[in-house]
Motif scaffolding. Sequence first.
Motif, PDB file in Angstrom:
ATOM      1  N   LEU A 103      44.163  41.282  43.428  1.00  0.00           N
ATOM      2  CA  LEU A 103      44.540  40.825  44.756  1.00  0.00           C
ATOM      3  C   LEU A 103      43.388  40.084  45.432  1.00  0.00           C
ATOM      4  O   LEU A 103      42.244  40.535  45.398  1.00  0.00           O
ATOM      5  CB  LEU A 103      44.953  42.016  45.618  1.00  0.00           C
ATOM      6  CG  LEU A 103      46.248  42.727  45.201  1.00  0.00           C
ATOM      7  CD1 LEU A 103      46.469  43.946  46.084  1.00  0.00           C
ATOM      8  CD2 LEU A 103      47.437  41.791  45.279  1.00  0.00           C
ATOM      9  N   LYS A 104      43.707  38.956  46.065  1.00  0.00           N
ATOM     10  CA  LYS A 104      42.684  38.198  46.778  1.00  0.00           C
ATOM     11  C   LYS A 104      42.071  39.022  47.900  1.00  0.00           C
ATOM     12  O   LYS A 104      40.902  38.855  48.229  1.00  0.00           O
ATOM     13  CB  LYS A 104      43.287  36.917  47.363  1.00  0.00           C
ATOM     14  CG  LYS A 104      43.740  35.906  46.340  1.00  0.00           C
ATOM     15  CD  LYS A 104      44.352  34.697  47.024  1.00  0.00           C
ATOM     16  CE  LYS A 104      44.881  33.698  46.015  1.00  0.00           C
ATOM     17  NZ  LYS A 104      45.520  32.541  46.670  1.00  0.00           N
ATOM     18  N   ALA A 105      42.861  39.888  48.491  1.00  0.00           N
ATOM     19  CA  ALA A 105      42.390  40.695  49.612  1.00  0.00           C
ATOM     20  C   ALA A 105      41.719  41.986  49.169  1.00  0.00           C
ATOM     21  O   ALA A 105      41.400  42.839  49.993  1.00  0.00           O
ATOM     22  CB  ALA A 105      43.558  41.020  50.547  1.00  0.00           C
ATOM     23  N   GLY A 106      41.475  42.127  47.874  1.00  0.00           N
ATOM     24  CA  GLY A 106      40.866  43.347  47.370  1.00  0.00           C
ATOM     25  C   GLY A 106      39.372  43.396  47.596  1.00  0.00           C
ATOM     26  O   GLY A 106      38.754  42.468  48.138  1.00  0.00           O
ATOM     27  N   ASP A 107      38.765  44.486  47.169  1.00  0.00           N
ATOM     28  CA  ASP A 107      37.332  44.682  47.269  1.00  0.00           C
ATOM     29  C   ASP A 107      36.617  43.644  46.394  1.00  0.00           C
ATOM     30  O   ASP A 107      36.962  43.494  45.221  1.00  0.00           O
ATOM     31  CB  ASP A 107      36.994  46.101  46.782  1.00  0.00           C
ATOM     32  CG  ASP A 107      35.546  46.483  47.028  1.00  0.00           C
ATOM     33  OD1 ASP A 107      34.669  45.601  46.957  1.00  0.00           O
ATOM     34  OD2 ASP A 107      35.307  47.680  47.266  1.00  0.00           O
ATOM     35  N   PRO A 108      35.634  42.907  46.941  1.00  0.00           N
ATOM     36  CA  PRO A 108      34.890  41.932  46.126  1.00  0.00           C
ATOM     37  C   PRO A 108      34.319  42.539  44.845  1.00  0.00           C
ATOM     38  O   PRO A 108      34.270  41.882  43.801  1.00  0.00           O
ATOM     39  CB  PRO A 108      33.777  41.460  47.070  1.00  0.00           C
ATOM     40  CG  PRO A 108      34.366  41.610  48.430  1.00  0.00           C
ATOM     41  CD  PRO A 108      35.188  42.872  48.352  1.00  0.00           C
ATOM     42  N   ARG A 109      33.878  43.795  44.912  1.00  0.00           N
ATOM     43  CA  ARG A 109      33.349  44.453  43.719  1.00  0.00           C
ATOM     44  C   ARG A 109      34.428  44.617  42.663  1.00  0.00           C
ATOM     45  O   ARG A 109      34.157  44.558  41.460  1.00  0.00           O
ATOM     46  CB  ARG A 109      32.760  45.815  44.094  1.00  0.00           C
ATOM     47  CG  ARG A 109      31.524  45.735  44.985  1.00  0.00           C
ATOM     48  CD  ARG A 109      31.128  47.090  45.511  1.00  0.00           C
ATOM     49  NE  ARG A 109      32.174  47.657  46.350  1.00  0.00           N
ATOM     50  CZ  ARG A 109      32.082  48.823  46.975  1.00  0.00           C
ATOM     51  NH1 ARG A 109      30.990  49.561  46.829  1.00  0.00           N
ATOM     52  NH2 ARG A 109      33.075  49.267  47.719  1.00  0.00           N
ATOM     53  N   GLU A 110      35.670  44.814  43.117  1.00  0.00           N
ATOM     54  CA  GLU A 110      36.785  44.948  42.190  1.00  0.00           C
ATOM     55  C   GLU A 110      37.044  43.628  41.477  1.00  0.00           C
ATOM     56  O   GLU A 110      37.373  43.594  40.281  1.00  0.00           O
ATOM     57  CB  GLU A 110      38.024  45.386  42.974  1.00  0.00           C
ATOM     58  CG  GLU A 110      39.237  45.706  42.137  1.00  0.00           C
ATOM     59  CD  GLU A 110      40.396  46.168  42.997  1.00  0.00           C
ATOM     60  OE1 GLU A 110      41.416  45.468  43.021  1.00  0.00           O
ATOM     61  OE2 GLU A 110      40.244  47.216  43.658  1.00  0.00           O
ATOM     62  N   LEU A 111      36.881  42.522  42.208  1.00  0.00           N
ATOM     63  CA  LEU A 111      37.078  41.200  41.611  1.00  0.00           C
ATOM     64  C   LEU A 111      36.042  40.941  40.520  1.00  0.00           C
ATOM     65  O   LEU A 111      36.375  40.502  39.415  1.00  0.00           O
ATOM     66  CB  LEU A 111      36.981  40.125  42.691  1.00  0.00           C
ATOM     67  CG  LEU A 111      37.063  38.671  42.217  1.00  0.00           C
ATOM     68  CD1 LEU A 111      38.381  38.403  41.517  1.00  0.00           C
ATOM     69  CD2 LEU A 111      36.882  37.729  43.413  1.00  0.00           C
ATOM     70  N   ILE A 112      34.789  41.231  40.824  1.00  0.00           N
ATOM     71  CA  ILE A 112      33.723  41.031  39.839  1.00  0.00           C
ATOM     72  C   ILE A 112      33.934  41.931  38.631  1.00  0.00           C
ATOM     73  O   ILE A 112      33.817  41.496  37.474  1.00  0.00           O
ATOM     74  CB  ILE A 112      32.350  41.305  40.478  1.00  0.00           C
ATOM     75  CG1 ILE A 112      32.019  40.208  41.507  1.00  0.00           C
ATOM     76  CG2 ILE A 112      31.253  41.379  39.425  1.00  0.00           C
ATOM     77  CD1 ILE A 112      30.758  40.467  42.316  1.00  0.00           C
ATOM     78  N   ALA A 113      34.270  43.186  38.892  1.00  0.00           N
ATOM     79  CA  ALA A 113      34.503  44.125  37.790  1.00  0.00           C
ATOM     80  C   ALA A 113      35.684  43.670  36.939  1.00  0.00           C
ATOM     81  O   ALA A 113      35.659  43.800  35.713  1.00  0.00           O
ATOM     82  CB  ALA A 113      34.751  45.525  38.342  1.00  0.00           C
ATOM     83  N   GLY A 114      36.725  43.127  37.579  1.00  0.00           N
ATOM     84  CA  GLY A 114      37.884  42.658  36.848  1.00  0.00           C
ATOM     85  C   GLY A 114      37.546  41.505  35.921  1.00  0.00           C
ATOM     86  O   GLY A 114      37.988  41.459  34.773  1.00  0.00           O
ATOM     87  N   VAL A 115      36.747  40.565  36.412  1.00  0.00           N
ATOM     88  CA  VAL A 115      36.328  39.432  35.593  1.00  0.00           C
ATOM     89  C   VAL A 115      35.519  39.925  34.401  1.00  0.00           C
ATOM     90  O   VAL A 115      35.715  39.470  33.263  1.00  0.00           O
ATOM     91  CB  VAL A 115      35.514  38.426  36.425  1.00  0.00           C
ATOM     92  CG1 VAL A 115      34.821  37.403  35.528  1.00  0.00           C
ATOM     93  CG2 VAL A 115      36.415  37.720  37.424  1.00  0.00           C
ATOM     94  N   ARG A 116      34.625  40.843  34.637  1.00  0.00           N
ATOM     95  CA  ARG A 116      33.809  41.372  33.549  1.00  0.00           C
ATOM     96  C   ARG A 116      34.676  42.113  32.527  1.00  0.00           C
ATOM     97  O   ARG A 116      34.439  42.030  31.320  1.00  0.00           O
ATOM     98  CB  ARG A 116      32.721  42.294  34.096  1.00  0.00           C
ATOM     99  CG  ARG A 116      31.586  41.544  34.778  1.00  0.00           C
ATOM    100  CD  ARG A 116      30.389  42.446  35.036  1.00  0.00           C
ATOM    101  NE  ARG A 116      29.186  41.659  35.294  1.00  0.00           N
ATOM    102  CZ  ARG A 116      28.432  41.138  34.348  1.00  0.00           C
ATOM    103  NH1 ARG A 116      28.747  41.333  33.076  1.00  0.00           N
ATOM    104  NH2 ARG A 116      27.361  40.437  34.645  1.00  0.00           N
ATOM    105  N   THR A 117      35.663  42.840  32.999  1.00  0.00           N
ATOM    106  CA  THR A 117      36.527  43.608  32.098  1.00  0.00           C
ATOM    107  C   THR A 117      37.325  42.696  31.181  1.00  0.00           C
ATOM    108  O   THR A 117      37.369  42.904  29.959  1.00  0.00           O
ATOM    109  CB  THR A 117      37.490  44.493  32.906  1.00  0.00           C
ATOM    110  OG1 THR A 117      36.735  45.469  33.637  1.00  0.00           O
ATOM    111  CG2 THR A 117      38.470  45.219  31.988  1.00  0.00           C
TER     112      THR A 117
END
Length: 219
Positions: A103-117
């Motif tokens: 989600l665009k409105a999610g936690d920025p850390r979640e976005l970074i972690a998602g990309v890494r995953t």
Amino acid sequence: MIRVVLADDEALIRVGVRTILSADPGIEVVGEAGTGSALVALVSKERPDVALVDIRMPGGDGLSAIAELRRVSPGTAVAMLTTFGKDDYVVRALGEGASGFLLKAGDPRELIAGVRTVAAGGACLSPKLARRLADRLAREPEPADSAAAATRRLEALSPRERDVLALIGEGLSNAAIARRLHLAEDTVKTHVSSVLTRLDADNRVQAAIAAYQAGLVRG
């Protein structure tokens, strides 16, 4: 270095996502696109590790572009980035071969972690979406033998692994599970890996669904 191509028809969104990802020294945004056709051309040229794609764009939306992206660059993992959390979008995106849905409105850390995953070959879903998807599938009629099979699969887990699986089913992140169970986050990561292996699950969503099917988590 994880190379990322970013696609969104809103320039301000692209700037915001690029800024978030640039905070991680191990991630580099190597190109941006504002339409589906431009995205396919860019991925074909750059062959990035990850394509972070908006679900709705002119010139071919993100969902319809997944198959083409996988054709022109099989080594590129595709993660959907959207403000839309509709279950049908999630199911279709995962069915088309997307490795993540954030989600665009999610936690920025979640976005970074998602990309890494997804860059590492894994699959990720926003915890909020994971919980709702599992809720939806859990409400659908489940044959008794499937529920029994899910229960048998859980028998391979240790008590602590069952605790971790229950919290995965609730949509919690590793950090949140660590806080809930008073464990180190690295310990939780080890437990999650073991749970996925023992359940023969490809990702957290499949593990969460197994937990619901077995009655370990209630919607």
